[in-house]
Design a protein around this motif. Structure first.
Motif, PDB file in Angstrom:
ATOM      1  N   LEU A   1       0.858  -1.182   0.000  1.00 42.51           N
ATOM      2  CA  LEU A   1       0.000   0.000   0.000  1.00 42.51           C
ATOM      3  C   LEU A   1       0.893   1.231   0.000  1.00 42.51           C
ATOM      4  CD1 LEU A   1      -2.521  -1.389   2.586  1.00 42.51           C
ATOM      5  CD2 LEU A   1      -3.065  -0.799   0.226  1.00 42.51           C
ATOM      6  N   TYR A   2       0.472   2.268  -0.729  1.00 38.95           N
ATOM      7  CA  TYR A   2       1.273   3.488  -0.780  1.00 38.95           C
ATOM      8  C   TYR A   2       0.363   4.700  -0.751  1.00 38.95           C
ATOM      9  CZ  TYR A   2       0.156   3.996  -5.779  1.00 38.95           C
ATOM     10  OH  TYR A   2      -0.496   4.154  -6.983  1.00 38.95           O
ATOM     11  N   ARG A   3       0.970   5.826  -0.405  1.00 40.90           N
ATOM     12  CA  ARG A   3       0.234   7.083  -0.440  1.00 40.90           C
ATOM     13  C   ARG A   3       1.144   8.170  -1.008  1.00 40.90           C
ATOM     14  NH1 ARG A   3      -0.406   8.512   6.034  1.00 40.90           N
ATOM     15  NH2 ARG A   3       1.779   8.982   6.453  1.00 40.90           N
TER      16      ARG A   3
ATOM     17  N   LEU B   1      -9.415  -2.701   3.261  1.00 43.60           N
ATOM     18  CA  LEU B   1      -8.466  -2.156   2.298  1.00 43.60           C
ATOM     19  C   LEU B   1      -9.105  -1.011   1.527  1.00 43.60           C
ATOM     20  CD1 LEU B   1      -6.888  -5.403   0.806  1.00 43.60           C
ATOM     21  CD2 LEU B   1      -5.912  -3.870   2.514  1.00 43.60           C
ATOM     22  N   PRO B   2      -8.310  -0.021   1.175  1.00 43.62           N
ATOM     23  CA  PRO B   2      -8.864   1.083   0.388  1.00 43.62           C
ATOM     24  C   PRO B   2      -9.236   0.602  -1.006  1.00 43.62           C
ATOM     25  CG  PRO B   2      -6.490   1.224   0.414  1.00 43.62           C
ATOM     26  CD  PRO B   2      -6.866   0.104   1.351  1.00 43.62           C
TER      27      PRO B   2
ATOM     28  N   GLU C   1      -2.758   2.345  -4.234  1.00 42.25           N
ATOM     29  CA  GLU C   1      -2.730   3.638  -3.559  1.00 42.25           C
ATOM     30  C   GLU C   1      -3.791   3.690  -2.479  1.00 42.25           C
ATOM     31  OE1 GLU C   1      -2.478   8.406  -4.410  1.00 42.25           O
ATOM     32  OE2 GLU C   1      -3.222   7.125  -6.018  1.00 42.25           O
ATOM     33  N   TRP C   2      -3.399   4.254  -1.349  1.00 36.31           N
ATOM     34  CA  TRP C   2      -4.346   4.520  -0.267  1.00 36.31           C
ATOM     35  C   TRP C   2      -4.698   5.996  -0.381  1.00 36.31           C
ATOM     36  CZ3 TRP C   2      -4.615   1.023   4.334  1.00 36.31           C
ATOM     37  CH2 TRP C   2      -5.712   1.322   5.132  1.00 36.31           C
ATOM     38  N   PRO C   3      -5.882   6.299  -0.928  1.00 40.15           N
ATOM     39  CA  PRO C   3      -6.223   7.703  -1.161  1.00 40.15           C
ATOM     40  C   PRO C   3      -6.503   8.442   0.148  1.00 40.15           C
ATOM     41  CG  PRO C   3      -8.070   6.286  -1.745  1.00 40.15           C
ATOM     42  CD  PRO C   3      -6.942   5.383  -1.334  1.00 40.15           C
ATOM     43  N   HIS C   4      -6.377   9.757   0.080  1.00 38.57           N
ATOM     44  CA  HIS C   4      -6.694  10.626   1.209  1.00 38.57           C
ATOM     45  C   HIS C   4      -8.205  10.657   1.368  1.00 38.57           C
ATOM     46  CE1 HIS C   4      -6.316  14.134   3.825  1.00 38.57           C
ATOM     47  NE2 HIS C   4      -5.070  13.761   3.953  1.00 38.57           N
ATOM     48  N   PRO C   5      -8.828  10.683   2.512  1.00 41.01           N
ATOM     49  CA  PRO C   5      -8.187  10.743   3.815  1.00 41.01           C
ATOM     50  C   PRO C   5      -7.673   9.359   4.244  1.00 41.01           C
ATOM     51  CG  PRO C   5     -10.560  10.694   4.106  1.00 41.01           C
ATOM     52  CD  PRO C   5     -10.291  10.727   2.619  1.00 41.01           C
TER      53      PRO C   5
END
Length: 160
Positions: free
Chosen positions: A10-12, A68-69, A95-99
């Motif tokens: 996972l990434y941001r 999981l996002p 991708e781990w989106p905001h928020p």
């Protein structure tokens, strides 16, 4: 025959354009006082007949203990590596989106191990005892050495 694991990195993307990846610290007494080489992407072994990407998602969810996002973009294929133990690891990134979710709520599944080794005594430990976000350089320093290439491959894919 060596076992195969599938994992999810996972990434941001930070507001300044920087990148961070989520790693899990391996649980149990063997890893308790170790840092470098004791972190891993969220991964686990495939069930018989299980498709690797599905296994990566299942394992990441179990080890994170959070939903999981979802992502509008398809997961990034990161290929495979063979670890020193002989285990083959295939991975994807999402991708781990905001928020971003509060990781204080993360709770890994548990496994039973023999501890101390060859003692016959069994203890239950979390597979992952904590998770944290790291920039690429720090992640590459801390993650199981063979898995550092996944961080590099993600950075290359995002740069394209």
């Amino acid at each position: 025959m060596a076992k195969t694991s599938a994992g999810l990195l996972l990434y941001r993307t930070l507001p300044d354009g920087g990148l961070e990846v989520l790693l899990g610290h391996m649980g149990g007494p063997f890893w308790a006082r170790k840092d470098a080489g004791a972190w891993t992407l969220l991964k686990g072994e495939l069930e018989p007949g299980e498709e690797p990407h599905a296994a990566a998602l299942r394992e990441a969810g179990e080890e994170l203990g959070l939903e999981l996002p979802t992502s509008a973009a398809p997961d990034v294929e990161l290929g495979e590596v063979r670890q020193r133990t002989g285990k083959l690891v295939v991975a994807w990134a999402r991708e781990w989106p905001h928020p971003w979710t509060d990781l204080a709520e993360a709770r890994s599944n548990t496994v039973e191990i023999e501890w101390p080794p060859r003692s016959g005594k069994r203890i239950e430990i979390p597979e992952i005892d904590r998770v944290a976000w790291f920039g690429p350089d720090e992640a590459s320093r801390l993650v199981v050495s063979a898995q550092a290439v996944f961080v590099d491959r993600l950075a290359e894919a995002l740069a394209r």
